[in-house]
Design a protein around this motif. Structure first.
Motif, short mmCIF file in Angstrom:
data_model
loop_
_atom_site.label_atom_id
_atom_site.label_comp_id
_atom_site.label_asym_id
_atom_site.label_seq_id
_atom_site.Cartn_x
_atom_site.Cartn_y
_atom_site.Cartn_z
N GLU A 1 0.34 -1.10 -0.63
CA GLU A 1 0.11 0.04 -0.19
C GLU A 1 0.94 1.19 0.35
O GLU A 1 0.53 2.19 -0.72
N ILE B 1 2.29 1.29 -4.13
CA ILE B 1 1.36 2.01 -4.26
C ILE B 1 1.56 3.24 -4.20
O ILE B 1 0.98 4.42 -5.09
N LEU B 2 0.55 3.95 -2.99
CA LEU B 2 0.68 5.34 -2.41
C LEU B 2 1.67 5.81 -2.74
O LEU B 2 1.74 7.59 -3.07
N GLY C 1 3.37 5.77 -5.93
CA GLY C 1 3.11 5.71 -7.44
C GLY C 1 3.72 4.86 -8.05
O GLY C 1 4.00 4.35 -8.95
N ARG D 1 4.49 0.68 -9.50
CA ARG D 1 3.33 0.01 -10.55
C ARG D 1 3.70 -1.56 -9.82
O ARG D 1 4.36 -1.77 -9.08
N PHE E 1 -3.78 -1.62 -6.04
CA PHE E 1 -3.93 -0.77 -6.82
C PHE E 1 -4.81 -0.79 -6.91
O PHE E 1 -5.29 0.96 -7.22
N LYS E 2 -5.83 -1.05 -7.85
CA LYS E 2 -7.27 -0.77 -7.90
C LYS E 2 -8.13 -0.17 -6.99
O LYS E 2 -8.48 0.85 -6.08
N THR F 1 -6.73 3.22 -6.05
CA THR F 1 -6.43 4.75 -7.19
C THR F 1 -8.13 4.81 -7.57
O THR F 1 -7.90 5.43 -7.71
N CYS G 1 -7.80 2.85 -10.19
CA CYS G 1 -8.35 2.97 -11.69
C CYS G 1 -7.18 1.51 -11.99
O CYS G 1 -6.50 1.38 -11.05
#
Length: 197
Positions: free
Chosen positions: A20, A23-24, A26, A28, A47-48, A51, A53
């Motif tokens: 987490e 991902i926060l 940035g 991938r 990720f989904k 975010t 998306c």
């Protein structure tokens, strides 16, 4: 987010927290998957859910010459890997771990936002960093492989990155050995540019 079976609960929960955080910042999913021992699908699902998306498609950063493409790139990469190298030496940590990337990249963002951004920036949220966390991950692998080395400038004593490259221009200090073109962009100094200035 889908419920996924796991073997070791404590390790899995730690890895989820780190995933987490990455991902926060940035990161991938392929990087998250590798560093946090999660499956590709688990990383995509996290990720989904965070975010809202789908993750960006395409290749991860892999440009071996990125560090020497501009003086700005070199300064940002030198700052990030300098922080990492200092942490590794003082704390005896491993280069390639999710926690190290999270901590060192967070320190880099904090320092870069104070000393390497234009004063005209409106808010910290609007700042775009030259070095994103995905490229930072790739630079770590380049440093570990020996493709990047630290050099100390004899003039200003700055520690900067250089590569094994046939052109000596790219092994110069990104602070001392530069010139500005008509548009104000910083360029590496070369024999030709020194003659014109």
């Amino acid at each position: 987010m889908k419920i996924v079976p796991f073997k070791n609960g404590s390790n899995f929960s730690n890895n989820l927290v780190l995933a987490e955080k990455l991902i926060l910042l940035g990161a991938r999913p392929p990087i998250v998957s590798q560093l946090c021992q999660l499956s590709r699908q688990q990383s995509i699902d996290i990720f989904k859910s965070l975010t809202g998306c789908r993750p960006k498609q395409g290749m991860l950063p892999h440009d071996l010459q990125w560090v020497i493409r501009s003086t700005s790139n070199n300064i940002h990469a030198s700052l990030f890997l300098g922080i990492l190298d200092d942490a590794r030496r003082r704390l005896s940590i491993q280069y390639s771990s999710a926690q190290v990337l999270v901590d060192v990249y967070s320190i880099y963002k904090n320092v870069a936002s104070k000393i390497l951004t234009e004063p005209k920036k409106i808010s910290p949220a609007a700042q775009q960093f030259t070095l994103d966390v995905n490229r930072a991950w790739f630079l770590i692998s380049m440093l570990v492989a020996g493709n990047l080395i630290f050099t100390v400038c004899t003039c200003c004593r700055t520690r900067y990155l250089s590569t094994i490259h046939p052109d000596a221009t790219f092994s110069q200090c990104p602070i001392c050995n530069v010139w500005k073109d008509r548009s104000g962009r910083r360029r590496w100094a070369s024999a030709k540019s020194k003659k014109t200035n």
